[in-house]
Design an enzyme around this catalytic site. Structure first.
Site, PDB file in Angstrom:
ATOM      1  N   ARG A  37      -6.232 -29.892 -35.999  1.00 44.04           N
ATOM      2  CA  ARG A  37      -6.317 -30.283 -34.581  1.00 44.04           C
ATOM      3  C   ARG A  37      -6.650 -31.767 -34.578  1.00 44.04           C
ATOM      4  O   ARG A  37      -7.765 -32.153 -34.951  1.00 44.04           O
ATOM      5  CB  ARG A  37      -7.398 -29.484 -33.861  1.00 44.04           C
ATOM      6  CG  ARG A  37      -7.764 -30.133 -32.547  1.00 44.04           C
ATOM      7  CD  ARG A  37      -8.562 -29.236 -31.651  1.00 44.04           C
ATOM      8  NE  ARG A  37      -7.751 -28.156 -31.153  1.00 44.04           N
ATOM      9  CZ  ARG A  37      -8.103 -27.342 -30.177  1.00 44.04           C
ATOM     10  NH1 ARG A  37      -9.265 -27.488 -29.591  1.00 44.04           N
ATOM     11  NH2 ARG A  37      -7.307 -26.373 -29.785  1.00 44.04           N
ATOM     12  N   HIS A  83       0.913 -27.943 -28.383  1.00 40.78           N
ATOM     13  CA  HIS A  83      -0.074 -26.925 -28.769  1.00 40.78           C
ATOM     14  C   HIS A  83       0.717 -25.636 -29.004  1.00 40.78           C
ATOM     15  O   HIS A  83       0.657 -24.701 -28.221  1.00 40.78           O
ATOM     16  CB  HIS A  83      -1.108 -26.766 -27.648  1.00 40.78           C
ATOM     17  CG  HIS A  83      -2.358 -26.040 -28.051  1.00 40.78           C
ATOM     18  ND1 HIS A  83      -2.538 -25.480 -29.302  1.00 40.78           N
ATOM     19  CD2 HIS A  83      -3.501 -25.764 -27.354  1.00 40.78           C
ATOM     20  CE1 HIS A  83      -3.733 -24.912 -29.350  1.00 40.78           C
ATOM     21  NE2 HIS A  83      -4.341 -25.067 -28.194  1.00 40.78           N
ATOM     22  N   GLN A 108      -0.833 -22.053 -28.977  1.00 35.97           N
ATOM     23  CA  GLN A 108      -1.202 -21.616 -27.632  1.00 35.97           C
ATOM     24  C   GLN A 108       0.020 -21.054 -26.894  1.00 35.97           C
ATOM     25  O   GLN A 108      -0.022 -19.969 -26.322  1.00 35.97           O
ATOM     26  CB  GLN A 108      -1.786 -22.802 -26.860  1.00 35.97           C
ATOM     27  CG  GLN A 108      -2.237 -22.453 -25.455  1.00 35.97           C
ATOM     28  CD  GLN A 108      -3.458 -21.557 -25.459  1.00 35.97           C
ATOM     29  OE1 GLN A 108      -4.459 -21.878 -26.092  1.00 35.97           O
ATOM     30  NE2 GLN A 108      -3.381 -20.422 -24.774  1.00 35.97           N
ATOM     31  N   ASP A 165      -4.148 -25.677 -16.769  1.00 35.71           N
ATOM     32  CA  ASP A 165      -4.866 -26.286 -17.903  1.00 35.71           C
ATOM     33  C   ASP A 165      -5.788 -27.345 -17.287  1.00 35.71           C
ATOM     34  O   ASP A 165      -5.622 -27.730 -16.117  1.00 35.71           O
ATOM     35  CB  ASP A 165      -3.867 -26.911 -18.897  1.00 35.71           C
ATOM     36  CG  ASP A 165      -4.536 -27.470 -20.155  1.00 35.71           C
ATOM     37  OD1 ASP A 165      -5.742 -27.226 -20.365  1.00 35.71           O
ATOM     38  OD2 ASP A 165      -3.846 -28.169 -20.934  1.00 35.71           O
ATOM     39  N   CYS A 195      -5.138 -21.721 -20.592  1.00 34.54           N
ATOM     40  CA  CYS A 195      -5.359 -21.736 -22.045  1.00 34.54           C
ATOM     41  C   CYS A 195      -6.841 -21.762 -22.387  1.00 34.54           C
ATOM     42  O   CYS A 195      -7.215 -21.399 -23.499  1.00 34.54           O
ATOM     43  CB  CYS A 195      -4.635 -22.922 -22.664  1.00 34.54           C
ATOM     44  SG  CYS A 195      -5.083 -24.501 -21.916  1.00 34.54           S
ATOM     45  N   ARG A 211      -4.820 -15.067 -29.300  1.00 34.61           N
ATOM     46  CA  ARG A 211      -4.758 -16.191 -30.253  1.00 34.61           C
ATOM     47  C   ARG A 211      -4.970 -15.651 -31.663  1.00 34.61           C
ATOM     48  O   ARG A 211      -4.320 -16.070 -32.614  1.00 34.61           O
ATOM     49  CB  ARG A 211      -5.837 -17.239 -29.930  1.00 34.61           C
ATOM     50  CG  ARG A 211      -5.638 -18.018 -28.649  1.00 34.61           C
ATOM     51  CD  ARG A 211      -4.480 -18.991 -28.706  1.00 34.61           C
ATOM     52  NE  ARG A 211      -4.633 -20.009 -29.731  1.00 34.61           N
ATOM     53  CZ  ARG A 211      -5.348 -21.132 -29.608  1.00 34.61           C
ATOM     54  NH1 ARG A 211      -5.970 -21.391 -28.472  1.00 34.61           N
ATOM     55  NH2 ARG A 211      -5.444 -22.012 -30.602  1.00 34.61           N
TER      56      ARG A 211
HETATM   57  N1   CP Z   1      -7.147 -23.063 -25.878  1.00 37.07           N
HETATM   58  C1   CP Z   1      -7.720 -23.634 -26.948  1.00 37.07           C
HETATM   59  O1   CP Z   1      -7.045 -24.152 -27.860  1.00 37.07           O
HETATM   60  O2   CP Z   1      -9.085 -23.527 -26.980  1.00 37.07           O
HETATM   61  P1   CP Z   1     -10.071 -24.390 -27.910  1.00 37.07           P
HETATM   62  O3   CP Z   1      -9.878 -25.828 -27.497  1.00 37.07           O
HETATM   63  O4   CP Z   1     -11.438 -23.873 -27.618  1.00 37.07           O
HETATM   64  O5   CP Z   1      -9.661 -24.182 -29.341  1.00 37.07           O
HETATM   65  N1  NVA Z   2      -4.695 -29.984 -22.719  1.00 33.63           N
HETATM   66  C1  NVA Z   2      -5.962 -29.594 -23.268  1.00 33.63           C
HETATM   67  C2  NVA Z   2      -5.840 -28.269 -23.974  1.00 33.63           C
HETATM   68  C3  NVA Z   2      -7.127 -27.709 -24.503  1.00 33.63           C
HETATM   69  C4  NVA Z   2      -6.929 -26.444 -25.274  1.00 33.63           C
HETATM   70  C5  NVA Z   2      -6.464 -30.672 -24.223  1.00 33.63           C
HETATM   71  O1  NVA Z   2      -5.656 -31.242 -24.977  1.00 33.63           O
HETATM   72  O2  NVA Z   2      -7.662 -30.958 -24.205  1.00 33.63           O
END
Ligand code: CP
Ligand code: NVA
Length: 310
Positions: free
Chosen positions: A104, A131, A134, A226, A266, A294
């Site tokens: 990430r 993502h 997701q 989101d 999400c 997930r």
């Molecule tokens: N939706 C999602 O990816 O959650 P986190 O940011 O908590 O991993």
């Molecule tokens: N769009 C959000 C998604 C979090 C899971 C971000 O990138 O923070």
């Protein structure tokens, strides 16, 4: 899978998505019956995080454990990709110890550099562009609730961001219609829209991007929210919270959707901003089914990527 990495929804064909969902369904049912399914006995997963996480960390770590393997978690300040050492050198170290790398990170370039320099599969656990884990989970969840995907409409209300990009590409791929309503200036990346349009031309899916939330929500099977301020955009928070006000998913907007519409997010949710308590806690909300899935979908991703490795 043709591709050994999962960096983007573009790495999967439609039939690979279908077979991934079948594997996820099988693993979910084994898990629910508490039947052991140690398909990755002795395998190791590196989890690199430059940003916070609840769901992604928990589900990858539990997922590899249930499959008989083990994860090592690197928190944002452990590795300092590209600062303490180059991204390529990190990949060359990790490929010696790990069977899989999940990351990430801030930029799509980092995900790509890790993959280019790694002999073991790399999974994008969120970057600025996409993502994919997701979106795959979300459509798996819609399939569970609605049986068919093709011909359904998902309306994403909010920012044309990473989650919106992966959903748009995946909807196009499986023949779902995708509507996006965002404030002017917050449209999705034109390159991703072009890629999605060319996929949609082949599958018969329709894509629409507009500044009108009501027009996009009308008759939709799914309303999707989101956060308005993604991780890394904290400096823009004050402006965004004002600009996105008309793009809240509330009961009034939900009334325009199909009467059996589901509400998705999400997570994490900023209640009272992009979604109201009434809607996220209401009977049409399936946000915690998404969170649970997930686990099952990412287990299927890990199994599938390693099955494809020689
Ligand atoms: N939706 C999602 O990816 O959650 P986190 O940011 O908590 O991993
Ligand atoms: N769009 C959000 C998604 C979090 C899971 C971000 O990138 O923070």
């Amino acid at each position: 899978m043709q591709n050994k990495h999962l960096l983007s929804i573009n790495d999967l064909s439609r039939s690979e998505v279908q077979s991934l969902f079948a594997t996820a369904q099988e693993l979910k049912s084994l898990r629910n019956k508490r039947i052991p399914h140690r398909r990755l006995e002795g395998h190791t997963l590196a989890m690199i995080f430059e940003k916070p996480s609840l769901r992604t960390r928990a589900t990858f770590e539990i997922g590899i454990f249930q499959l008989g393997g083990q994860a090592v978690y690197f928190q944002p300040h452990d590795i300092r990709l590209g600062v303490r050492e180059t991204v390529a050198d990190v990949a060359h170290n990790m490929e010696r110890w790990f069977d899989l790398i999940m990351c990430r990170v801030f930029t799509n370039q980092t995900v790509r550099t890790l993959a280019e320099n790694s002999r073991v599969p790399v999974i994008n656990g969120l970057c600025d562009k996409e993502h994919p884990c997701q979106a795959l989970t979300d459509l798996f969840t819609i399939q569970e609730h609605m049986e068919t995907l093709s011909g359904r409409t998902l309306a994403f209300i909010g920012d044309g961001n990473n989650v919106a990009h992966s959903l748009m590409l995946l909807c196009a791929k499986v023949g779902m219609d995708f509507n996006l309503a965002c404030p002017p200036g917050y449209e999705p990346d034109p390159d991703i829209v072009m890629q999605a349009e060319s996929i949609a031309a082949a599958t018969g899916s329709h894509l629409r991007v507009s500044n009108d939330p009501v027009a996009m929500a009308k008759g939709a099977d799914v309303l999707y929210a989101d956060v308005w301020v993604s991780m890394g955009q904290e400096d823009e928070a004050q402006d965004r919270l004002k600009i996105f006000q008309p793009y809240q998913i509330n009961q009034q907007l939900l009334n325009y959707a199909h009467p059996n519409a589901r509400v998705m997010h999400c997570l994490p949710a900023h209640r009272g901003e992009e979604i109201t308590d009434e809607v996220i806690d209401g009977k049409q909300s399936i946000v915690f089914d998404q969170a649970e899935n997930r686990l099952h979908v990412q287990k299927a991703i890990m199994v599938t990527l390693l099955d494809a490795c020689p």
